[in-house]
Write an enzyme that holds these catalytic residues in place. Sequence first.
Site, PDB file in Angstrom:
ATOM      1  N   HIS A 181       5.957  -4.164   6.439  1.00 58.55           N
ATOM      2  CA  HIS A 181       5.809  -3.122   5.417  1.00 58.55           C
ATOM      3  C   HIS A 181       4.333  -2.754   5.269  1.00 58.55           C
ATOM      4  O   HIS A 181       3.562  -3.460   4.629  1.00 58.55           O
ATOM      5  CB  HIS A 181       6.368  -3.632   4.090  1.00 58.55           C
ATOM      6  CG  HIS A 181       6.623  -2.542   3.081  1.00 58.55           C
ATOM      7  ND1 HIS A 181       6.327  -1.226   3.305  1.00 58.55           N
ATOM      8  CD2 HIS A 181       7.169  -2.599   1.826  1.00 58.55           C
ATOM      9  CE1 HIS A 181       6.659  -0.506   2.244  1.00 58.55           C
ATOM     10  NE2 HIS A 181       7.182  -1.319   1.333  1.00 58.55           N
ATOM     11  N   HIS A 184       3.582   2.705   1.226  1.00 62.07           N
ATOM     12  CA  HIS A 184       3.810   2.826  -0.225  1.00 62.07           C
ATOM     13  C   HIS A 184       2.759   2.128  -1.080  1.00 62.07           C
ATOM     14  O   HIS A 184       3.039   1.711  -2.207  1.00 62.07           O
ATOM     15  CB  HIS A 184       5.222   2.342  -0.576  1.00 62.07           C
ATOM     16  CG  HIS A 184       6.273   3.088   0.171  1.00 62.07           C
ATOM     17  ND1 HIS A 184       7.532   2.590   0.412  1.00 62.07           N
ATOM     18  CD2 HIS A 184       6.250   4.310   0.772  1.00 62.07           C
ATOM     19  CE1 HIS A 184       8.230   3.459   1.109  1.00 62.07           C
ATOM     20  NE2 HIS A 184       7.471   4.514   1.344  1.00 62.07           N
ATOM     21  N   TYR A 186       1.317  -0.780  -0.755  1.00 55.82           N
ATOM     22  CA  TYR A 186       1.293  -2.235  -0.844  1.00 55.82           C
ATOM     23  C   TYR A 186       0.166  -2.776   0.028  1.00 55.82           C
ATOM     24  O   TYR A 186      -0.642  -2.016   0.558  1.00 55.82           O
ATOM     25  CB  TYR A 186       2.680  -2.787  -0.514  1.00 55.82           C
ATOM     26  CG  TYR A 186       3.712  -2.309  -1.511  1.00 55.82           C
ATOM     27  CD1 TYR A 186       3.581  -2.592  -2.871  1.00 55.82           C
ATOM     28  CD2 TYR A 186       4.800  -1.525  -1.116  1.00 55.82           C
ATOM     29  CE1 TYR A 186       4.491  -2.126  -3.809  1.00 55.82           C
ATOM     30  CE2 TYR A 186       5.715  -1.055  -2.048  1.00 55.82           C
ATOM     31  CZ  TYR A 186       5.552  -1.358  -3.385  1.00 55.82           C
ATOM     32  OH  TYR A 186       6.446  -0.888  -4.323  1.00 55.82           O
TER      33      TYR A 186
END
Length: 365
Positions: A181, A184, A186
Amino acid sequence: MSALFEPYTLRSLVIPNRVWMAPMCQYSAEPVGPNAGVATDWHFAHLAARAVGGTGLVLAEATAVSPEGRISPADLGIWNDTQVAALRRITDFIKGQGSVPGIQLAHAGRKASTAAPWMGGGPVGADAHGWTPVAPSPLPFDDGHPVPHELTVDEIQGVVSGFREAARRALDAGFQVVEVHGAHGYLIGQFLSPHSNRRDDEYGGSFENRIRFALQVVDAVREVWPEELPVLFRISATDWLTENDEDEREGWTVDETVRLARELQAHGVDLLDVSSGGNAPRARIETGPGYQVPFAERVKAETSLPVAAVGLITDPQQAEKIITEGRADAVLLGRELLRSPSWAQHAARELGGEVHKPDQYLSAV
């Protein structure tokens, strides 16, 4: 044969169709104690329903590689073996339905220690099982958010090791796809963007320095992930910041996404999952049906890395067109699969495609 329902092969793994489930946090695990971060019956039902519904790849939500990497205290984790055992029950079922189980490995960075969205989504303190977030630089995500702890170089390497061990546990849990990931806003995305990364060491400043952490995480995952199984990377293609924004800090751009895609492929990433936004809370994002597809399309046109598109893809004909026009290799559905767990079966009927149907549900075909 519908293009949307043609199998898709990554390395030696054959995914039965191009309808994939985007990772969506459920904020439904225990926050503390021996079952902290452990998948519950809710997670089983949530993920299993989409496999029963014919979804080709079922990606589990952002699963934290460490306790402080959770977005909320109620997030899933994969930092211990108790969590692995609960996830294995889910992956066994998904495989039994002919779908492929995948997991998104994540660290929330400065966006950690927040409440579930239906509880306001704001920062939580120790009285609500919260903690001090970490980040590449001591810059809070937004007004009212805490100043995060700036990671040292040694601590950065500790996070890299956390991703490595999480990938090892993901394999033990039965997952066949692992997604890193990097989107977004993060932690990985925080390192990528000059909006959130103000470091002056080897992890900040130049493009090459800002992508260093992402590539080290990918390398660590690839060290333990089987050669025959794919690694995906989720990216926010843009921070949606312009020179007219109130916050004058430059953000991550689509040009940089294309450059990073080439580097990720060289480091063993097999497909780029192209999203956008999340790092600048007041960025103006122009949404609409398929609004992020052009970002995936550009990566596909300018690199040899396969891509998946996501973002307000809701209609079978719309999804089919994205594939047939060569704009993406697969589509990821989020909220639409929350509304309709059997979307893939409905789309297959409309488009003349074939999709897995459980024997128990044949009377409804």
